[in-house]
Motif scaffolding. Structure first.
Motif, PDB file in Angstrom:
ATOM      1  N   UNK A   1       0.817  -1.218   0.000  1.00  0.00           N
ATOM      2  CA  UNK A   1       0.000   0.000   0.000  1.00  0.00           C
ATOM      3  C   UNK A   1       0.845   1.259   0.000  1.00  0.00           C
ATOM      4  N   UNK A   2       2.119   1.142   0.398  1.00  0.00           N
ATOM      5  CA  UNK A   2       3.006   2.305   0.440  1.00  0.00           C
ATOM      6  C   UNK A   2       3.865   2.431  -0.816  1.00  0.00           C
ATOM      7  N   UNK A   3       3.774   1.456  -1.712  1.00  0.00           N
ATOM      8  CA  UNK A   3       4.579   1.499  -2.925  1.00  0.00           C
ATOM      9  C   UNK A   3       4.064   2.602  -3.842  1.00  0.00           C
ATOM     10  N   UNK A   4       4.987   3.432  -4.320  1.00  0.00           N
ATOM     11  CA  UNK A   4       4.619   4.561  -5.182  1.00  0.00           C
ATOM     12  C   UNK A   4       3.865   4.086  -6.414  1.00  0.00           C
ATOM     13  N   UNK A   5       3.101   4.996  -7.009  1.00  0.00           N
ATOM     14  CA  UNK A   5       2.298   4.652  -8.182  1.00  0.00           C
ATOM     15  C   UNK A   5       3.155   4.127  -9.320  1.00  0.00           C
ATOM     16  N   UNK A   6       4.402   4.607  -9.393  1.00  0.00           N
ATOM     17  CA  UNK A   6       5.338   4.100 -10.398  1.00  0.00           C
ATOM     18  C   UNK A   6       6.460   3.305  -9.736  1.00  0.00           C
ATOM     19  N   UNK A   7       6.183   2.753  -8.567  1.00  0.00           N
ATOM     20  CA  UNK A   7       7.201   2.069  -7.775  1.00  0.00           C
ATOM     21  C   UNK A   7       7.627   0.733  -8.356  1.00  0.00           C
ATOM     22  N   UNK A   8       8.742   0.237  -7.812  1.00  0.00           N
ATOM     23  CA  UNK A   8       9.301  -1.027  -8.285  1.00  0.00           C
ATOM     24  C   UNK A   8       9.602  -1.938  -7.098  1.00  0.00           C
ATOM     25  N   UNK A   9       9.479  -3.220  -7.356  1.00  0.00           N
ATOM     26  CA  UNK A   9       9.939  -4.257  -6.430  1.00  0.00           C
ATOM     27  C   UNK A   9      11.003  -5.057  -7.163  1.00  0.00           C
ATOM     28  N   UNK A  10      12.208  -5.074  -6.607  1.00  0.00           N
ATOM     29  CA  UNK A  10      13.330  -5.798  -7.210  1.00  0.00           C
ATOM     30  C   UNK A  10      13.691  -6.948  -6.280  1.00  0.00           C
ATOM     31  N   UNK A  11      13.595  -8.161  -6.770  1.00  0.00           N
ATOM     32  CA  UNK A  11      13.865  -9.341  -5.959  1.00  0.00           C
ATOM     33  C   UNK A  11      15.128 -10.030  -6.461  1.00  0.00           C
ATOM     34  N   UNK A  12      16.085 -10.191  -5.556  1.00  0.00           N
ATOM     35  CA  UNK A  12      17.387 -10.748  -5.930  1.00  0.00           C
ATOM     36  C   UNK A  12      17.338 -12.273  -5.857  1.00  0.00           C
ATOM     37  N   UNK A  13      17.515 -12.901  -6.994  1.00  0.00           N
ATOM     38  CA  UNK A  13      17.531 -14.358  -7.094  1.00  0.00           C
ATOM     39  C   UNK A  13      18.977 -14.812  -7.306  1.00  0.00           C
ATOM     40  N   UNK A  14      19.152 -15.887  -8.041  1.00  0.00           N
ATOM     41  CA  UNK A  14      20.469 -16.457  -8.307  1.00  0.00           C
ATOM     42  C   UNK A  14      20.377 -17.312  -9.558  1.00  0.00           C
ATOM     43  N   UNK A  15      21.500 -17.452 -10.252  1.00  0.00           N
ATOM     44  CA  UNK A  15      21.535 -18.387 -11.373  1.00  0.00           C
ATOM     45  C   UNK A  15      21.234 -19.805 -10.915  1.00  0.00           C
ATOM     46  N   UNK A  16      21.413 -20.066  -9.621  1.00  0.00           N
ATOM     47  CA  UNK A  16      21.102 -21.389  -9.073  1.00  0.00           C
ATOM     48  C   UNK A  16      19.615 -21.707  -9.146  1.00  0.00           C
ATOM     49  N   UNK A  17      18.781 -20.719  -9.431  1.00  0.00           N
ATOM     50  CA  UNK A  17      17.349 -21.010  -9.561  1.00  0.00           C
ATOM     51  C   UNK A  17      17.105 -22.011 -10.685  1.00  0.00           C
ATOM     52  N   UNK A  18      18.043 -22.065 -11.652  1.00  0.00           N
ATOM     53  CA  UNK A  18      17.884 -22.974 -12.780  1.00  0.00           C
ATOM     54  C   UNK A  18      17.932 -24.438 -12.351  1.00  0.00           C
ATOM     55  N   UNK A  19      18.536 -24.704 -11.203  1.00  0.00           N
ATOM     56  CA  UNK A  19      18.581 -26.075 -10.677  1.00  0.00           C
ATOM     57  C   UNK A  19      17.402 -26.384  -9.767  1.00  0.00           C
ATOM     58  N   UNK A  20      16.563 -25.391  -9.516  1.00  0.00           N
ATOM     59  CA  UNK A  20      15.524 -25.531  -8.506  1.00  0.00           C
ATOM     60  C   UNK A  20      14.229 -26.131  -9.016  1.00  0.00           C
ATOM     61  N   UNK A  21      13.473 -26.669  -8.069  1.00  0.00           N
ATOM     62  CA  UNK A  21      12.111 -27.143  -8.308  1.00  0.00           C
ATOM     63  C   UNK A  21      11.324 -26.891  -7.039  1.00  0.00           C
ATOM     64  N   UNK A  22      10.054 -26.496  -7.180  1.00  0.00           N
ATOM     65  CA  UNK A  22       9.217 -26.251  -6.015  1.00  0.00           C
ATOM     66  C   UNK A  22       8.573 -27.573  -5.607  1.00  0.00           C
ATOM     67  N   UNK A  23       8.953 -28.078  -4.440  1.00  0.00           N
ATOM     68  CA  UNK A  23       8.423 -29.340  -3.931  1.00  0.00           C
ATOM     69  C   UNK A  23       7.244 -29.035  -3.018  1.00  0.00           C
ATOM     70  N   UNK A  24       6.064 -28.914  -3.605  1.00  0.00           N
ATOM     71  CA  UNK A  24       4.889 -28.562  -2.809  1.00  0.00           C
ATOM     72  C   UNK A  24       4.536 -29.648  -1.797  1.00  0.00           C
ATOM     73  N   UNK A  25       4.976 -30.886  -2.037  1.00  0.00           N
ATOM     74  CA  UNK A  25       4.705 -31.965  -1.101  1.00  0.00           C
ATOM     75  C   UNK A  25       5.594 -31.943   0.126  1.00  0.00           C
TER      76      UNK A  25
END
Length: 302
Positions: free
Chosen positions: A131-155
């Motif tokens: 709610x406080x993010x500006x009308x033209x605001x940005x969210x930058x989330x820092x990931x990693x190249x290691x995400x390419x090896x990842x899988x979401x294990x919902x179980x």
């Protein structure tokens, strides 16, 4: 593209929040944002380390406008307190803090620590600052190249039945990209001009790698980490460039993924890249969003 910190526009009227601002990529990003005139809220788990880092920046930059606030992403209570006490508009939120490759541990709320800090903590923080993010605001989330090896294990999302440090890390970094892209889809559905972006620093010389060895108590591995950083890694200041580019450049595209464009995408100046196919799956992203809301108890509606 040769884009450097000197390419940033004047930021004297902008306020940014950077998590994990006291070391590594967060410290270098904060330094350059302050140099460009921004007000930077340094969201740090340790106030003492935050103050020490701010002192280093002041000595370098001189005119830095820094605000140090306590934030522990391993605690939903700390996140709620931070968000409740942060008044005013946020032009850019940089979700940077993280842990990597550690032995299995849990956050205060019972989350596997890498997923809890790297993804769920930032998910809850972004929701409570939305709610406080500006009308033209940005969210930058820092990931990693290691995400390419990842899988979401919902179980077994919190690796209670089977745990591998690097599998858990890769899952958390994949979650970062999925979250960033899903947030952009929701910004667009809401008809806002806000942008969500994911970045990765490549192989940067920070304390994150040696911290892995220290967590395991291995002096041999610690020496190997320091040697590898010295020989192969690019400076943390270069690793921070994709974050700075995504946070400030006028031509970035919402939903984009940015990292070093040089050798093996591990070194060099920022460039737009393609994340893994798993990171581009909208069904997985939506499911992760719903699970993240349920896990953290936040209502993240736009």
């Amino acid at each position: 593209m040769t884009w450097t910190a000197d390419s940033m526009p004047d930021l004297s009227d902008r306020r940014l929040v950077v998590t994990g601002a006291n070391s590594g990529i967060g410290l270098e990003a904060t330094r350059e944002l302050a140099r460009a005139g921004a007000t930077v809220v340094m969201a740090c788990r340790s106030r003492d380390r935050g103050e020490a880092a701010a002192g280093e920046i002041h000595a370098d930059v001189g005119h830095a406008d820094l605000v140090i606030e306590s934030l522990d992403l391993a605690s939903l209570e700390s996140i709620r307190t931070f968000a409740a006490e942060l008044d005013g508009t946020v032009d850019v939120l940089v979700n940077n803090a993280g842990v990597m490759g550690i032995p299995r541990a849990e956050t205060e709320d019972g989350f596997e620590k890498q997923l809890g800090i790297n993804h769920l903590g930032h998910f809850a923080l972004t929701a409570q600052l939305s709610d406080q993010l500006a009308a033209d605001g940005r969210v930058v989330t820092v990931s990693s190249a290691m995400h390419e090896r990842g899988a979401i294990d919902f179980g077994d999302l919190h690796s209670r039945h089977s745990y591998g440090p690097w599998e858990a890390y890769s899952q958390s970094k994949l979650a970062n990209v999925l979250f960033a892209r899903e947030l952009q889809r929701r910004f667009e559905a809401a008809g806002t001009d806000q942008r969500s972006l994911a970045v990765h620093p490549g192989y940067a010389d920070t304390d994150l790698q040696p911290r892995v060895a220290r967590a395991k108590g291995s002096r041999i591995q610690l020496g190997m980490m320091w040697a590898a950083n010295a020989v192969f890694a690019q400076p943390a200041s270069m690793g921070a460039l994709p974050t700075l580019y995504a946070a400030t450049a006028p031509d970035v595209n919402g939903g984009g993924y940015y990292g070093p464009g040089g050798l093996l995408n591990m070194r060099g100046y920022p460039d737009r890249q393609e994340p893994s196919k798993r990171a581009q799956n909208p069904e997985t992203a939506k499911r992760l969003w719903d699970v993240s809301e349920a896990e953290t108890g936040v209502d993240f509606s736009l």
